[in-house]
Design a protein around this motif. Sequence first.
Motif, PDB file in Angstrom:
ATOM      1  N   LYS A  68       7.938  23.037   1.848  1.00 38.45           N
ATOM      2  CA  LYS A  68       7.340  23.929   1.084  1.00 38.45           C
ATOM      3  C   LYS A  68       7.180  24.943   0.394  1.00 38.45           C
ATOM      4  CE  LYS A  68       3.627  23.397   4.696  1.00 38.45           C
ATOM      5  NZ  LYS A  68       2.481  23.376   5.683  1.00 38.45           N
ATOM      6  N   ASP A  69       8.866  24.819   0.476  1.00 42.35           N
ATOM      7  CA  ASP A  69       9.064  26.323  -0.302  1.00 42.35           C
ATOM      8  C   ASP A  69      10.036  25.083  -1.959  1.00 42.35           C
ATOM      9  OD1 ASP A  69       9.031  28.135   1.155  1.00 42.35           O
ATOM     10  OD2 ASP A  69      10.703  28.277   2.506  1.00 42.35           O
ATOM     11  N   CYS A  70      10.531  24.285  -1.109  1.00 40.93           N
ATOM     12  CA  CYS A  70      11.426  23.496  -2.913  1.00 40.93           C
ATOM     13  C   CYS A  70       9.985  22.497  -2.774  1.00 40.93           C
ATOM     14  CB  CYS A  70      12.291  22.438  -1.971  1.00 40.93           C
ATOM     15  SG  CYS A  70      13.969  23.637  -2.268  1.00 40.93           S
ATOM     16  N   LYS A  71       8.570  22.175  -2.217  1.00 41.96           N
ATOM     17  CA  LYS A  71       8.531  21.542  -2.762  1.00 41.96           C
ATOM     18  C   LYS A  71       8.427  19.716  -3.050  1.00 41.96           C
ATOM     19  CE  LYS A  71       4.747  24.778  -4.866  1.00 41.96           C
ATOM     20  NZ  LYS A  71       3.901  25.221  -6.151  1.00 41.96           N
ATOM     21  N   THR A  72       9.090  19.367  -1.944  1.00 42.08           N
ATOM     22  CA  THR A  72      10.316  18.561  -1.704  1.00 42.08           C
ATOM     23  C   THR A  72       9.438  17.814  -0.310  1.00 42.08           C
ATOM     24  OG1 THR A  72      12.066  18.609  -0.960  1.00 42.08           O
ATOM     25  CG2 THR A  72      11.249  18.684  -3.133  1.00 42.08           C
ATOM     26  N   THR A  73       9.469  15.882  -0.270  1.00 43.49           N
ATOM     27  CA  THR A  73       8.800  15.329   0.954  1.00 43.49           C
ATOM     28  C   THR A  73      10.121  14.444   0.589  1.00 43.49           C
ATOM     29  OG1 THR A  73       7.506  14.908   3.236  1.00 43.49           O
ATOM     30  CG2 THR A  73       6.941  14.813   0.693  1.00 43.49           C
ATOM     31  N   GLU A  74      10.223  13.809   2.051  1.00 40.57           N
ATOM     32  CA  GLU A  74      10.430  11.947   2.045  1.00 40.57           C
ATOM     33  C   GLU A  74       9.799  11.314   2.554  1.00 40.57           C
ATOM     34  OE1 GLU A  74      14.790  10.819   2.876  1.00 40.57           O
ATOM     35  OE2 GLU A  74      15.046  13.311   2.678  1.00 40.57           O
ATOM     36  N   LEU A  75       9.659   9.998   2.364  1.00 47.40           N
ATOM     37  CA  LEU A  75       8.155   9.065   2.477  1.00 47.40           C
ATOM     38  C   LEU A  75       9.432   7.897   3.344  1.00 47.40           C
ATOM     39  CD1 LEU A  75       5.370   7.687   0.669  1.00 47.40           C
ATOM     40  CD2 LEU A  75       6.602   6.614   2.749  1.00 47.40           C
ATOM     41  N   GLY A  76       9.138   7.609   4.657  1.00 52.11           N
ATOM     42  CA  GLY A  76      10.339   6.339   5.486  1.00 52.11           C
ATOM     43  C   GLY A  76       9.953   6.852   6.854  1.00 52.11           C
ATOM     44  N   HIS A  77      10.805   6.280   7.405  1.00 52.80           N
ATOM     45  CA  HIS A  77      10.762   5.660   8.721  1.00 52.80           C
ATOM     46  C   HIS A  77       9.246   4.704   8.973  1.00 52.80           C
ATOM     47  CE1 HIS A  77      13.334   8.544  10.252  1.00 52.80           C
ATOM     48  NE2 HIS A  77      12.699   9.413   9.358  1.00 52.80           N
ATOM     49  N   THR A  78       9.261   3.870   7.810  1.00 56.27           N
ATOM     50  CA  THR A  78       7.743   2.940   7.603  1.00 56.27           C
ATOM     51  C   THR A  78       8.539   1.571   8.557  1.00 56.27           C
ATOM     52  OG1 THR A  78       7.161   3.805   5.767  1.00 56.27           O
ATOM     53  CG2 THR A  78       6.113   1.829   6.106  1.00 56.27           C
ATOM     54  N   TRP A  79       7.713   0.911   9.300  1.00 59.65           N
ATOM     55  CA  TRP A  79       8.015  -0.616   9.592  1.00 59.65           C
ATOM     56  C   TRP A  79       6.233  -0.807  10.462  1.00 59.65           C
ATOM     57  CZ3 TRP A  79       6.132  -0.946  14.483  1.00 59.65           C
ATOM     58  CH2 TRP A  79       6.207  -0.668  15.953  1.00 59.65           C
ATOM     59  N   TYR A  80       6.220  -2.324   9.732  1.00 59.66           N
ATOM     60  CA  TYR A  80       5.184  -2.509  10.555  1.00 59.66           C
ATOM     61  C   TYR A  80       5.521  -4.249  10.575  1.00 59.66           C
ATOM     62  CZ  TYR A  80       3.409   0.200   6.286  1.00 59.66           C
ATOM     63  OH  TYR A  80       3.105   0.899   5.213  1.00 59.66           O
ATOM     64  N   SER A  81       4.326  -4.753  12.006  1.00 61.72           N
ATOM     65  CA  SER A  81       4.406  -6.123  12.410  1.00 61.72           C
ATOM     66  C   SER A  81       4.437  -6.804  11.203  1.00 61.72           C
ATOM     67  CB  SER A  81       2.996  -5.985  13.428  1.00 61.72           C
ATOM     68  OG  SER A  81       2.437  -7.336  13.671  1.00 61.72           O
ATOM     69  N   PRO A  82       4.534  -8.116  11.629  1.00 62.31           N
ATOM     70  CA  PRO A  82       4.582  -9.208  11.096  1.00 62.31           C
ATOM     71  C   PRO A  82       3.355  -9.331  10.462  1.00 62.31           C
ATOM     72  CG  PRO A  82       6.957 -10.089  11.939  1.00 62.31           C
ATOM     73  CD  PRO A  82       5.665  -8.076  12.692  1.00 62.31           C
ATOM     74  N   SER A  83       2.392  -9.646  11.353  1.00 60.86           N
ATOM     75  CA  SER A  83       1.087  -9.378  10.749  1.00 60.86           C
ATOM     76  C   SER A  83       0.510  -9.306   9.836  1.00 60.86           C
ATOM     77  CB  SER A  83       0.457  -9.196  12.054  1.00 60.86           C
ATOM     78  OG  SER A  83      -0.095  -7.934  12.943  1.00 60.86           O
ATOM     79  N   VAL A  84       1.328  -8.012  10.146  1.00 60.09           N
ATOM     80  CA  VAL A  84       0.708  -7.426   7.713  1.00 60.09           C
ATOM     81  C   VAL A  84       1.318  -6.602   6.883  1.00 60.09           C
ATOM     82  CG1 VAL A  84      -1.656  -6.096   9.552  1.00 60.09           C
ATOM     83  CG2 VAL A  84       0.748  -4.594   9.271  1.00 60.09           C
ATOM     84  N   GLN A  85       2.619  -7.463   7.193  1.00 62.89           N
ATOM     85  CA  GLN A  85       3.659  -7.717   6.088  1.00 62.89           C
ATOM     86  C   GLN A  85       3.220  -8.637   5.124  1.00 62.89           C
ATOM     87  OE1 GLN A  85       7.176  -8.925   7.856  1.00 62.89           O
ATOM     88  NE2 GLN A  85       7.300  -6.797   8.728  1.00 62.89           N
ATOM     89  N   ARG A  86       2.971  -8.014   4.096  1.00 65.64           N
ATOM     90  CA  ARG A  86       2.188  -8.837   2.726  1.00 65.64           C
ATOM     91  C   ARG A  86       1.268  -8.618   2.678  1.00 65.64           C
ATOM     92  NH1 ARG A  86       5.964  -8.875  -1.460  1.00 65.64           N
ATOM     93  NH2 ARG A  86       5.284 -10.438  -2.187  1.00 65.64           N
ATOM     94  N   THR A  87       0.526  -8.061   3.607  1.00 67.20           N
ATOM     95  CA  THR A  87      -0.582  -7.973   2.589  1.00 67.20           C
ATOM     96  C   THR A  87      -0.742  -6.194   2.544  1.00 67.20           C
ATOM     97  OG1 THR A  87      -0.763  -6.767   5.166  1.00 67.20           O
ATOM     98  CG2 THR A  87      -1.351  -8.809   5.146  1.00 67.20           C
ATOM     99  N   SER A  88      -2.462  -5.814   2.475  1.00 60.37           N
ATOM    100  CA  SER A  88      -2.988  -4.337   1.303  1.00 60.37           C
ATOM    101  C   SER A  88      -2.712  -3.194   2.346  1.00 60.37           C
ATOM    102  CB  SER A  88      -4.309  -4.547   1.009  1.00 60.37           C
ATOM    103  OG  SER A  88      -5.048  -4.598   2.216  1.00 60.37           O
TER     104      SER A  88
END
Length: 192
Positions: free
Chosen positions: A85-105
């Motif tokens: 909150k001090d630097c006003k930065t963050t990272e987006l990640g630790h993302t993973w999905y089941s193949p059932s929704v990969q390449r979908t919306s």
Amino acid sequence: MEIVYNRAKLQLLSINDVRPLYAIIEKYPDIWTYLIAKMDCLEDMERLVEESIGKYKKGGDLPFTVIDQTTNEIVGTTRLYNISKDCKTTELGHTWYSPSVQRTSVNTECKFMMLRYAFEELGMLRVQIKTDARNEKSQRAIERLGAVKEGIMRNERELSNGYVRDAVVYSIISEDWPSVKEKLENKLICYR
């Protein structure tokens, strides 16, 4: 906390999510190829979820379970982490999905919701996204978001299997957000 779009729902990660999340990894172990934590058994997932919840309680992370609203099933996870909150930065990640929704919306909706929350609710100046340099599929997905490739961090970390990875670093800054937002909204219109 819940954030909902058309198909994807982000719900705060809970200890109740351990078994359904691990069931996905058990069925599709290749999902974990480039991820940083050890994931060999249910207890590994339990430890990861407990650590994530602990970081949330300290204000450093915002971990979500991803739910596919068409099936009402858990299909993966994502998070904002290293929130400063001090630097006003963050990272987006630790993302993973089941193949059932990969390449979908689902991924586009999740990234849209997370980025909108980071810039419009938290007032972030920068959202950083990193991925394993070997993970070309992830790099292409990050580039499709409109993130700017900044370079490669050499020897960024040692993985649980002993491999020392290089990470490709991308960012979206607050000045980029209006055009990235418009691009993502246009993509989401195509999914309807």
